[in-house]
Motif scaffolding. Structure first.
Motif, PDB file in Angstrom:
ATOM      1  N   UNK A 371       2.924  -6.950  -7.840  1.00 40.59           N
ATOM      2  CA  UNK A 371       2.484  -7.272  -6.319  1.00 40.59           C
ATOM      3  C   UNK A 371       3.300  -5.966  -5.410  1.00 40.59           C
ATOM      4  N   UNK A 372       4.321  -5.306  -5.805  1.00 38.51           N
ATOM      5  CA  UNK A 372       4.965  -4.432  -5.005  1.00 38.51           C
ATOM      6  C   UNK A 372       4.109  -3.197  -4.845  1.00 38.51           C
ATOM      7  N   UNK A 373       3.385  -2.815  -6.122  1.00 39.77           N
ATOM      8  CA  UNK A 373       2.531  -1.447  -5.929  1.00 39.77           C
ATOM      9  C   UNK A 373       1.364  -1.909  -5.145  1.00 39.77           C
ATOM     10  N   UNK A 374       0.641  -3.147  -5.391  1.00 40.11           N
ATOM     11  CA  UNK A 374      -0.304  -3.650  -4.718  1.00 40.11           C
ATOM     12  C   UNK A 374       0.037  -3.496  -2.923  1.00 40.11           C
ATOM     13  N   UNK A 375       1.220  -4.065  -2.681  1.00 38.04           N
ATOM     14  CA  UNK A 375       1.642  -4.129  -1.229  1.00 38.04           C
ATOM     15  C   UNK A 375       1.488  -2.403  -0.669  1.00 38.04           C
ATOM     16  N   UNK A 376       2.084  -1.545  -1.632  1.00 38.17           N
ATOM     17  CA  UNK A 376       2.225  -0.188  -1.112  1.00 38.17           C
ATOM     18  C   UNK A 376       0.825   0.404  -0.749  1.00 38.17           C
ATOM     19  N   UNK A 377      -0.078   0.100  -1.777  1.00 41.76           N
ATOM     20  CA  UNK A 377      -1.298   0.780  -1.961  1.00 41.76           C
ATOM     21  C   UNK A 377      -2.065   0.164  -0.613  1.00 41.76           C
ATOM     22  N   UNK A 378      -1.933  -1.044  -0.431  1.00 37.20           N
ATOM     23  CA  UNK A 378      -2.482  -1.947   0.802  1.00 37.20           C
ATOM     24  C   UNK A 378      -2.254  -1.325   2.167  1.00 37.20           C
ATOM     25  N   UNK A 379      -0.911  -1.092   2.173  1.00 29.85           N
ATOM     26  CA  UNK A 379      -0.394  -0.528   3.593  1.00 29.85           C
ATOM     27  C   UNK A 379      -0.762   0.786   3.655  1.00 29.85           C
ATOM     28  N   UNK A 380      -0.983   1.444   2.602  1.00 25.83           N
ATOM     29  CA  UNK A 380      -1.106   3.021   2.637  1.00 25.83           C
ATOM     30  C   UNK A 380      -2.732   3.232   3.112  1.00 25.83           C
ATOM     31  N   UNK A 381      -3.486   2.271   2.468  1.00 28.35           N
ATOM     32  CA  UNK A 381      -5.118   2.182   2.984  1.00 28.35           C
ATOM     33  C   UNK A 381      -5.038   1.769   4.427  1.00 28.35           C
ATOM     34  N   UNK A 382      -4.759   0.629   4.507  1.00 33.44           N
ATOM     35  CA  UNK A 382      -5.012  -0.221   5.956  1.00 33.44           C
ATOM     36  C   UNK A 382      -4.455   0.785   7.223  1.00 33.44           C
ATOM     37  N   UNK A 383      -3.191   1.595   7.032  1.00 31.79           N
ATOM     38  CA  UNK A 383      -2.837   2.105   8.016  1.00 31.79           C
ATOM     39  C   UNK A 383      -3.433   3.860   8.294  1.00 31.79           C
ATOM     40  N   UNK A 384      -4.381   3.813   7.499  1.00 32.55           N
ATOM     41  CA  UNK A 384      -5.090   5.223   7.566  1.00 32.55           C
ATOM     42  C   UNK A 384      -4.548   6.488   7.022  1.00 32.55           C
ATOM     43  N   UNK A 385      -3.324   6.274   6.165  1.00 27.39           N
ATOM     44  CA  UNK A 385      -2.674   7.262   5.524  1.00 27.39           C
ATOM     45  C   UNK A 385      -3.753   7.755   4.540  1.00 27.39           C
ATOM     46  N   UNK A 386      -4.426   6.998   3.788  1.00 25.84           N
ATOM     47  CA  UNK A 386      -5.255   7.102   2.538  1.00 25.84           C
ATOM     48  C   UNK A 386      -6.440   8.000   3.225  1.00 25.84           C
ATOM     49  N   UNK A 387      -6.727   7.661   4.088  1.00 20.94           N
ATOM     50  CA  UNK A 387      -8.035   8.680   5.009  1.00 20.94           C
ATOM     51  C   UNK A 387      -7.648  10.026   5.146  1.00 20.94           C
ATOM     52  N   UNK A 388      -6.362  10.048   5.860  1.00 20.97           N
ATOM     53  CA  UNK A 388      -6.021  11.176   6.200  1.00 20.97           C
ATOM     54  C   UNK A 388      -5.429  12.001   4.913  1.00 20.97           C
ATOM     55  N   UNK A 389      -5.125  11.444   3.837  1.00 24.51           N
ATOM     56  CA  UNK A 389      -4.848  12.249   2.679  1.00 24.51           C
ATOM     57  C   UNK A 389      -6.308  12.567   1.907  1.00 24.51           C
ATOM     58  N   UNK A 390      -6.935  11.763   2.106  1.00 24.80           N
ATOM     59  CA  UNK A 390      -8.497  12.470   1.454  1.00 24.80           C
ATOM     60  C   UNK A 390      -8.989  13.719   2.123  1.00 24.80           C
TER      61      UNK A 390
END
Length: 494
Positions: A371-390
């Protein structure tokens, strides 16, 4: 030739080439542009619309990639025959268009040689490497130099700092609802996938999700796979005791008419970027597969969308699941390619019929992602970091992609190059019929590793003249040096 009237709006909401692309696509879907009909030339349409010719080229290029039109040498562009085309709803592609502005950050990087992961300490002044080092053109490696370590540490620290006892509880078997909701929104905006959070199952990689899918589908399944294909999935299906039928490919991918002869229930496909051939399945072939799946109860298509984020020409093509109106597509994806291999988080979208079976018979299996890893990825995508990384990784891989293709120009006299429109590898096929084994051996003598196509074949391993060369895990200097060695290995031997 079809005389079309396109009303372009310079209101800033949509780019001109997107308006041209959407208009022509809609005309084809509504039957106003018929199969075989010739489109205006790019020069004529550009003059008629008073836009740059490159604007029309972009629009036609996307239509070509999706299979709505085809280019005939010295004749022009013509509408492709598309049977029973389902309507794909308008979608926003958030952070996935190569035409959008890309954002970069300053991230410290370490340089490695291919999959060997050895730190390079003895670079020569010319940017080349000592001859004893092997340069590995692995199609599976990715570039970790752009990974946002600082952001990941910050998110992890914040989650652990403010975590309560609920975060350390067992959690839902399908994965935390918050992450499933975020993944659902991301898939719809970037890939056109139509699903609710309830249809999504989170798991530690595709291996686990395929194991879970076997429990849902049951034993004694007859499944069809392309040849060549992703060998790991083939090995997993074989371990289930499934009857596996191989279906040869043409330039559009798996032939739907061949499925009728194989007496199969399931077809495993990679329509957005087939591995290892790099084929992008056009819309017409996708409709044929969906039509096949809808003809009999119990038929499904497993769509493995493993690296759809990395496409170098035009917008990302919508997923096959986006066109599914009968609940016949099982959609699977992973964050391993887009983020990092160690992020063992994948997802599976089940059709409603299979979801009911899962809830009834398999929901007692616990989620395999903490659940910790799930929370990290959820925050990473939701806050726009994933989009910027892509966006950043598209720029990095795009530069490597162009460097590789430019460096392969001297080899074009003896090799056909294919699979270059997407993904992290290309294919080289000998025009003179040199066996792949000889190509691999000559490259190895020059301390370069390439991969034979036959390694991904289920049958008919003899006679291959094609090798795979990946570029994701190499630096620009490594690519240049590797290409120089390949030129010596292959051209000097001819």
């Amino acid at each position: 030739m079809y005389e079309m009237t396109i009303r372009l709006q310079a209101d800033g909401n949509r780019c001109l080439y997107e308006q041209i692309y959407e208009h022509i696509k809609q005309e084809i879907k509504e039957g106003k542009l018929l199969a075989g009909e010739r489109l205006p030339s790019t020069r004529f349409l550009a003059e008629y619309l008073q836009v740059a010719r490159s604007t029309v080229d972009y629009a036609y290029g996307q239509l070509l990639s999706e299979g709505y039109i085809e280019a005939r040498p010295y004749k022009g562009h013509f509408v492709c025959p598309v049977e029973e085309l389902f309507r794909i709803e308008d979608m926003e592609f958030v952070g996935t268009s190569p035409w959008e502005r890309e954002k970069e950050g300053d991230v410290p990087r370490e340089v490695y040689i291919g999959s060997r992961r050895e730190k390079v300490k003895d670079l020569e002044h010319e940017g080349k490497y000592n001859d004893h080092r092997v340069i590995d053109f692995s199609p599976f490696d990715i570039d970790m130099s752009g990974f946002p370590f600082g952001v990941w540490k910050k998110i992890t620290k914040n989650i652990l700092s403010y975590a309560n006892s609920d975060l350390f509880a067992r959690g839902e078997s399908q994965g935390d609802y918050g992450l499933r909701q975020t993944v659902s929104r991301y898939l719809h905006s970037s890939r056109g996938v139509n699903c609710s959070p309830e249809q999504i199952i989170i798991g530690a990689g595709n291996d686990y999700l395929l194991l879970l899918l076997e429990k849902i589908l049951g034993p004694h399944i007859h499944i069809a796979m392309e040849n060549p294909t992703y060998k790991r999935s083939y090995q997993i299906f074989r371990s289930f005791g499934y009857h596996i039928a191989t279906v040869d490919m043409d330039e559009c991918g798996m032939e739907a008419k061949m499925l009728e002869r194989q007496n199969v229930d399931i077809a495993y496909v990679m329509p957005s970027h087939q591995f290892p051939m790099g084929t992008v399945m056009p819309i017409g072939r996708r409709m044929e597969l969906l039509k096949w799946a809808g003809r009999a109860p119990g038929r499904y298509l497993i769509e493995d969308d493993y690296d759809s984020e990395f496409r170098y020409h035009g917008k990302p093509i919508p997923a096959l699941q986006a066109s599914d109106q009968q609940g016949r597509v099982i959609y699977m994806g992973t964050f391993s390619k887009a983020i990092a291999p160690a992020i063992r988080v994948g997802f599976m979208v089940l059709p409603e019929t299979l979801l009911h079976k899962y809830l009834k018979e398999c929901s007692f299996y616990s989620c395999t992602v903490s659940r910790i890893d799930q929370s990290i990825i959820n925050e990473f995508i939701r806050e726009g970091y994933f989009e910027r990384h892509l966006n950043k990784m598209r720029k990095i891989y795009g530069a490597k992609h162009e460097l590789l293709l430019e460096g392969l120009q001297p080899l074009k006299a003896v090799f056909d190059i294919s699979g270059e429109n997407a993904g992290l590898h290309i294919l080289l096929t000998s025009k003179k019929g040199t066996p792949e084994g000889a190509l691999v051996e000559r490259a190895a003598k020059c301390r370069v590793r390439v991969y034979g196509l036959s390694e991904n074949m289920v049958k008919d391993r003899e006679g291959s003249k094609t090798v795979l060369a990946g570029f994701g895990g190499l630096t620009n200097d490594e690519i240049r040096e590797g290409l120089e060695r390949l030129r010596r290995a292959w051209l000097d031997a001819e």
